[in-house]
Design a protein around this motif. Structure first.
Motif, short mmCIF file in Angstrom:
data_model
loop_
_atom_site.label_atom_id
_atom_site.label_comp_id
_atom_site.label_asym_id
_atom_site.label_seq_id
_atom_site.Cartn_x
_atom_site.Cartn_y
_atom_site.Cartn_z
N GLY A 190 0.82 -1.20 0.00
CA GLY A 190 0.00 0.00 0.00
C GLY A 190 0.85 1.25 0.00
N TYR A 191 0.39 2.25 0.72
CA TYR A 191 1.05 3.56 0.79
C TYR A 191 1.51 3.84 2.21
CZ TYR A 191 -1.70 4.32 -3.52
OH TYR A 191 -2.28 4.21 -4.76
N LEU A 192 2.55 4.67 2.34
CA LEU A 192 2.99 5.16 3.64
C LEU A 192 3.32 6.63 3.53
CD1 LEU A 192 3.84 4.91 6.58
CD2 LEU A 192 6.08 4.06 5.82
N HIS A 193 2.64 7.44 4.31
CA HIS A 193 2.89 8.87 4.34
C HIS A 193 4.33 9.16 4.77
CE1 HIS A 193 2.40 12.96 6.37
NE2 HIS A 193 2.23 13.18 5.08
N GLU A 194 4.99 10.05 4.04
CA GLU A 194 6.36 10.49 4.30
C GLU A 194 7.39 9.38 4.09
OE1 GLU A 194 6.26 12.32 8.21
OE2 GLU A 194 5.78 14.27 7.30
N LEU A 195 7.03 8.35 3.34
CA LEU A 195 8.03 7.37 2.93
C LEU A 195 9.06 8.05 2.03
CD1 LEU A 195 8.87 4.31 2.77
CD2 LEU A 195 7.51 4.21 0.66
N TYR A 196 10.33 7.72 2.22
CA TYR A 196 11.37 8.29 1.36
C TYR A 196 12.33 7.18 0.92
CZ TYR A 196 15.09 11.12 -0.52
OH TYR A 196 16.03 11.66 -1.37
N THR A 218 11.43 -1.71 7.89
CA THR A 218 12.14 -0.69 7.10
C THR A 218 12.16 0.67 7.80
OG1 THR A 218 10.25 0.21 5.87
CG2 THR A 218 11.26 -1.81 5.02
N GLN A 219 11.32 0.85 8.81
CA GLN A 219 11.21 2.15 9.48
C GLN A 219 11.80 2.09 10.88
OE1 GLN A 219 9.77 4.83 7.56
NE2 GLN A 219 10.16 3.15 6.12
N SER A 220 12.43 3.18 11.29
CA SER A 220 13.09 3.21 12.60
C SER A 220 12.09 3.12 13.74
CB SER A 220 13.94 4.48 12.75
OG SER A 220 13.13 5.64 12.61
N GLU A 221 10.86 3.59 13.50
CA GLU A 221 9.80 3.45 14.48
C GLU A 221 8.47 3.34 13.75
OE1 GLU A 221 9.70 6.88 16.97
OE2 GLU A 221 9.44 8.28 15.32
N GLY A 225 -0.11 6.63 9.26
CA GLY A 225 -0.02 6.99 7.86
C GLY A 225 0.04 5.84 6.89
N TYR A 226 -0.29 4.62 7.31
CA TYR A 226 -0.31 3.46 6.42
C TYR A 226 -1.69 3.34 5.77
CZ TYR A 226 4.10 1.72 8.36
OH TYR A 226 5.41 1.58 8.74
N VAL A 227 -1.70 3.08 4.46
CA VAL A 227 -2.94 2.81 3.73
C VAL A 227 -2.75 1.49 2.98
CG1 VAL A 227 -4.52 3.57 1.93
CG2 VAL A 227 -3.47 5.26 3.46
N ALA A 228 -3.48 0.47 3.37
CA ALA A 228 -3.33 -0.85 2.77
C ALA A 228 -4.16 -0.97 1.50
CB ALA A 228 -3.75 -1.94 3.76
N ILE A 229 -3.57 -1.58 0.47
CA ILE A 229 -4.28 -1.89 -0.78
C ILE A 229 -4.56 -3.38 -0.87
CG2 ILE A 229 -4.12 -1.93 -3.30
CD1 ILE A 229 -2.39 0.56 -3.16
N GLY A 230 -3.54 -4.21 -0.58
CA GLY A 230 -3.69 -5.64 -0.78
C GLY A 230 -3.02 -6.45 0.31
N TYR A 231 -3.59 -7.63 0.57
CA TYR A 231 -3.07 -8.58 1.56
C TYR A 231 -2.84 -9.92 0.88
CZ TYR A 231 -5.22 -5.22 4.83
OH TYR A 231 -5.59 -4.09 5.50
N GLY A 232 -1.81 -10.65 1.32
CA GLY A 232 -1.57 -11.97 0.76
C GLY A 232 -0.48 -12.70 1.49
#
Length: 264
Positions: A190-196, A218-221, A225-232
């Motif tokens: 999905g998406y993550l706000h402020e992902l770089y 992948t993130q230090s904490e 801000g997570y938006v899921a699109i798909g699960y599997g």
């Protein structure tokens, strides 16, 4: 928080090409999709279905020429992701039926090869959430996160040997380690706000204490801000598009996630 997400894909098609897309977020416990737009150019017949995991998928045949997909959504998601330290391990006989297949080895998550390693990583942990959190921390500390370095999914075994990977690769290893301890685990894209750098993102969830919890090595904490699109089960189940026939590569893949100042 309220987020505006967008994804643009552009392909140059030489032959009629079948696609299966997975680009629509679902409302659920962690997010509410208030509004969405889905544009395809040129306008062609599109058929939507739900896959085995409940993901919203679209199937179509793209005609020769420039083929463009644009999606936009307005989503309310958590400001802070829940942590569940102390949430207990659920015995196999008490797991819900739909969760059971997330215990098994899969193409990119060879959980049957990681029992000794997972046991060592989680030694002394309370069974359940604390084990999954220890696995998340171990992957973060020992596997380098190198975004945009690979277009081909790698298995948990390969990533453990390589010591580096993109977000989906780190998720594969976390999932395999959890499953090896009989903790159900699944991949999320999905998406993550402020992902770089900004792109589509992958993380994993583990089922403990009677619910799914989010983990992201992948993130230090862990933040909101997570938006899921798909699960599997792994990356094979959650590709944002599957294309069949002569391979085509997006000429444009642009992703954007903006925080909105208020709901309106």
């Amino acid at each position: 928080m309220w987020l505006q997400t967008s994804c643009e894909l552009r392909f140059d098609i030489n032959f009629p090409t079948p696609f299966i897309l997975m680009l629509r977020a679902r409302s659920g416990a962690q997010q509410w999709v208030e509004r969405e737009e889905y544009h395809i150019e040129p306008s062609i017949p599109v058929f939507e279905f739900s896959d085995a995991y409940g993901n919203l998928c679209q199937r179509l045949v793209a005609p020769p020429g420039m083929f463009c997909i644009e999606t936009h959504s307005k989503v309310k998601t958590a400001d802070v992701m829940d942590r569940g330290y102390g949430a207990p391990f659920i015995e196999i006989q008490n797991l819900p039926d739909p969760v059971l297949h997330y215990l098994l080895p899969s193409r990119f998550c060879e959980s049957d090869r990681f029992c000794d390693m997972a046991t060592e990583i989680t030694a002394g942990c309370y069974l359940g959430y604390d084990q999954a959190a220890a696995i998340e921390a171990w992957v973060r500390q020992h596997i380098r996160y190198e975004p945009a370095t690979s277009a081909v999914p790698a298995s948990a075994t390969e990533i453990n040997q390589r010591g580096a990977g993109v977000c989906r690769d780190l998720a594969h290893l976390g999932i395999a380690l959890c499953r090896s301890l009989s903790i159900p685990a699944r991949m999320v894209v999905g998406y993550l706000h402020e992902l770089y750098p900004m792109d589509l993102h992958a993380w994993f969830e583990a089922y403990v204490g009677g619910r799914w919890y989010t983990f992201d090595p992948t993130q230090s904490e862990l933040r909101g801000g997570y938006v899921a699109i798909g699960y599997g089960r792994d990356a094979a189940d959650v590709a944002i598009y599957n294309q069949f026939g002569p391979p085509v590569i997006p000429q444009v893949q642009h992703v954007e996630v903006l925080r909105l100042p208020r709901a309106d």
